[in-house]
Design a protein around this motif. Structure first.
Motif, short mmCIF file in Angstrom:
data_model
loop_
_atom_site.label_atom_id
_atom_site.label_comp_id
_atom_site.label_asym_id
_atom_site.label_seq_id
_atom_site.Cartn_x
_atom_site.Cartn_y
_atom_site.Cartn_z
N UNK A 65 4.33 35.54 -21.97
CA UNK A 65 3.25 35.70 -21.37
C UNK A 65 2.99 37.11 -21.54
N UNK A 66 3.74 38.15 -21.97
CA UNK A 66 3.67 39.42 -22.29
C UNK A 66 3.30 39.82 -23.82
N UNK A 67 3.30 38.62 -24.54
CA UNK A 67 2.65 38.63 -25.58
C UNK A 67 3.85 38.99 -26.68
N UNK A 68 5.06 38.21 -26.45
CA UNK A 68 6.22 38.69 -27.48
C UNK A 68 6.82 37.49 -27.83
N UNK A 69 6.03 36.46 -27.81
CA UNK A 69 6.59 35.20 -28.18
C UNK A 69 6.76 34.89 -29.67
N UNK A 70 6.10 35.69 -30.48
CA UNK A 70 6.62 35.74 -31.73
C UNK A 70 7.77 36.46 -32.11
N UNK A 71 8.29 37.17 -31.32
CA UNK A 71 9.74 37.59 -31.19
C UNK A 71 10.63 36.49 -31.24
N UNK A 72 10.55 35.43 -30.45
CA UNK A 72 11.55 34.70 -30.14
C UNK A 72 12.22 33.83 -31.61
N UNK A 73 13.63 33.84 -31.55
CA UNK A 73 14.10 33.14 -32.75
C UNK A 73 15.06 32.17 -32.15
N UNK A 74 15.35 32.02 -30.98
CA UNK A 74 16.09 31.01 -30.45
C UNK A 74 16.02 30.77 -29.14
N UNK A 75 16.05 29.75 -28.42
CA UNK A 75 15.69 29.34 -26.97
C UNK A 75 16.71 28.10 -26.72
N UNK A 76 16.74 27.83 -25.25
CA UNK A 76 17.68 26.90 -25.01
C UNK A 76 16.71 25.51 -24.96
N UNK A 77 17.31 24.16 -25.02
CA UNK A 77 16.75 22.92 -25.09
C UNK A 77 15.70 22.62 -23.91
N UNK A 78 16.03 23.49 -22.76
CA UNK A 78 14.99 23.17 -21.54
C UNK A 78 14.01 24.19 -21.70
N UNK A 79 13.77 25.13 -22.60
CA UNK A 79 12.67 26.06 -22.97
C UNK A 79 11.52 25.41 -23.40
N UNK A 80 10.66 24.45 -22.62
CA UNK A 80 9.58 23.67 -23.26
C UNK A 80 8.21 24.26 -22.87
N UNK A 81 8.09 25.47 -22.30
CA UNK A 81 6.66 25.91 -22.11
C UNK A 81 6.81 27.31 -22.18
N UNK A 82 5.55 28.04 -22.84
CA UNK A 82 4.36 27.11 -23.33
C UNK A 82 4.78 26.04 -24.41
N UNK A 83 3.77 25.26 -24.75
CA UNK A 83 4.19 24.43 -26.07
C UNK A 83 4.53 24.89 -27.23
N UNK A 84 4.16 26.34 -27.57
CA UNK A 84 4.69 26.96 -28.72
C UNK A 84 6.27 27.36 -28.68
N UNK A 85 6.67 27.27 -27.41
CA UNK A 85 8.00 27.48 -27.38
C UNK A 85 8.85 26.48 -28.29
#
Length: 295
Positions: A65-85
């Motif tokens: 939401x703050x425009x830093x989604x492109x910095x994510x290199x890892x998430x949990x199984x439950x991180x399913x929103x937004x679809x880009x995740x």
């Protein structure tokens, strides 16, 4: 229980250096930035984080939401929103996290929900040279400060402050008077219900509903079926992605609860209602709609 704990989740801040940290303002340090997390730790980075592992769906939503989604290199199984995740590699369930899986993503920051096992995992990651931040996120009021500090840590200060202001404004709204009562049952054996220390309790109040266990100050508590029956809620609210009644609804001991006996269930999608996040206003509107539409 693990799935519910991961979904829900659901503090005060240390208190210009200390006060600024508590508000989520960044504190300049020599060559970098710093915030204070909800474990009271000073989190310092030489530069805004470029490789982030998010270990809670709420954090993932805020980071996007703050425009830093492109910095994510890892998430949990439950991180399913937004679809880009979903394009971000998963490191597993996340509670507690696999230290090895997180480290394999080579992050410069891992963001964790503050809980006992996660505090231990954060200490292990720190020993590996990975900076960590532990945040509480049980209440609507905690979204604003979390957004500001994540904005600071990612170099998205303006966006973080903007989102934080929106969340603060929502949290400051007065409850809408309503006549319909409900109980959030998140586990049935033993029965566990949501109390006033939870994000869901606040959503209900702002949607015009009344949580019959608002007098319980903790996020959740174990109660008896008889106690639920005595409080006689109009609806049973369930975090569920389907409209299939829970199995316990057919058990004789649960038939003493009028709302169960009459199948008055509110099925609330876990992706929207089960995590404090930027879509809180949408969740409130949807709960209000469902309460008004219910027979």
């Amino acid at each position: 229980m693990r799935r519910w704990a991961q979904r829900t989740h659901l503090a005060g801040f240390v208190a210009l250096t200390i006060t600024a940290c508590a508000r989520g303002d960044h504190v300049p340090v020599r060559g970098g930035i710093a915030v204070t997390d909800d474990a009271g730790r000073r989190v310092t980075l030489a530069a805004p984080a470029r490789r982030i592992v998010s270990l809670l769906p709420s954090f993932t939503e805020i980071i996007f939401a703050i425009g830093a989604g492109d910095r994510l290199v890892g998430r949990t199984t439950w991180c399913d929103y937004p679809p880009e995740a979903l394009a971000v590699p998963s490191v597993g369930d996340g509670m507690p996290p696999s230290v090895e899986a997180v480290a394999a993503r080579r992050p410069d920051l891992a963001v964790l929900y503050r809980s006992g096992p996660n505090v231990t995992a954060a200490e292990q990651l720190e020993r590996l040279g990975i900076r960590t931040a532990l945040f509480d996120l049980n209440l609507l009021e905690e979204l604003g400060p979390a957004a500001r500090r994540l904005g600071t840590l990612t170099g998205q200060q303006r966006a973080g402050d903007s989102l934080g202001a929106v969340m603060d404004s929502l949290a400051s709204q007065s409850p809408i008077p309503g006549t319909q009562s409900l109980v959030f049952i998140v586990w049935d054996n033993p029965p566990i219900v949501i109390g006033a220390g939870s994000y869901l309790d606040r959503l209900a109040a702002l949607a015009g509903g009344r949580n019959v266990f608002h007098d319980i100050g903790s996020p959740s508590a174990q109660v008896s079926i008889e106690t639920i029956a005595a409080r006689d809620p109009d609806f049973v609210a369930l975090l569920s992605d389907s409209a299939v009644p829970p199995r316990y609804a057919t058990r004789p001991e649960w038939r003493v609860v009028r709302a169960v006996r009459n199948a008055r269930f509110l099925f609330l999608p876990g992706q929207l209602f089960g995590r404090p996040g930027p879509r809180a206003a949408e969740a409130i509107r949807e709960l209000r709609r469902r309460l008004e539409a219910a027979p």
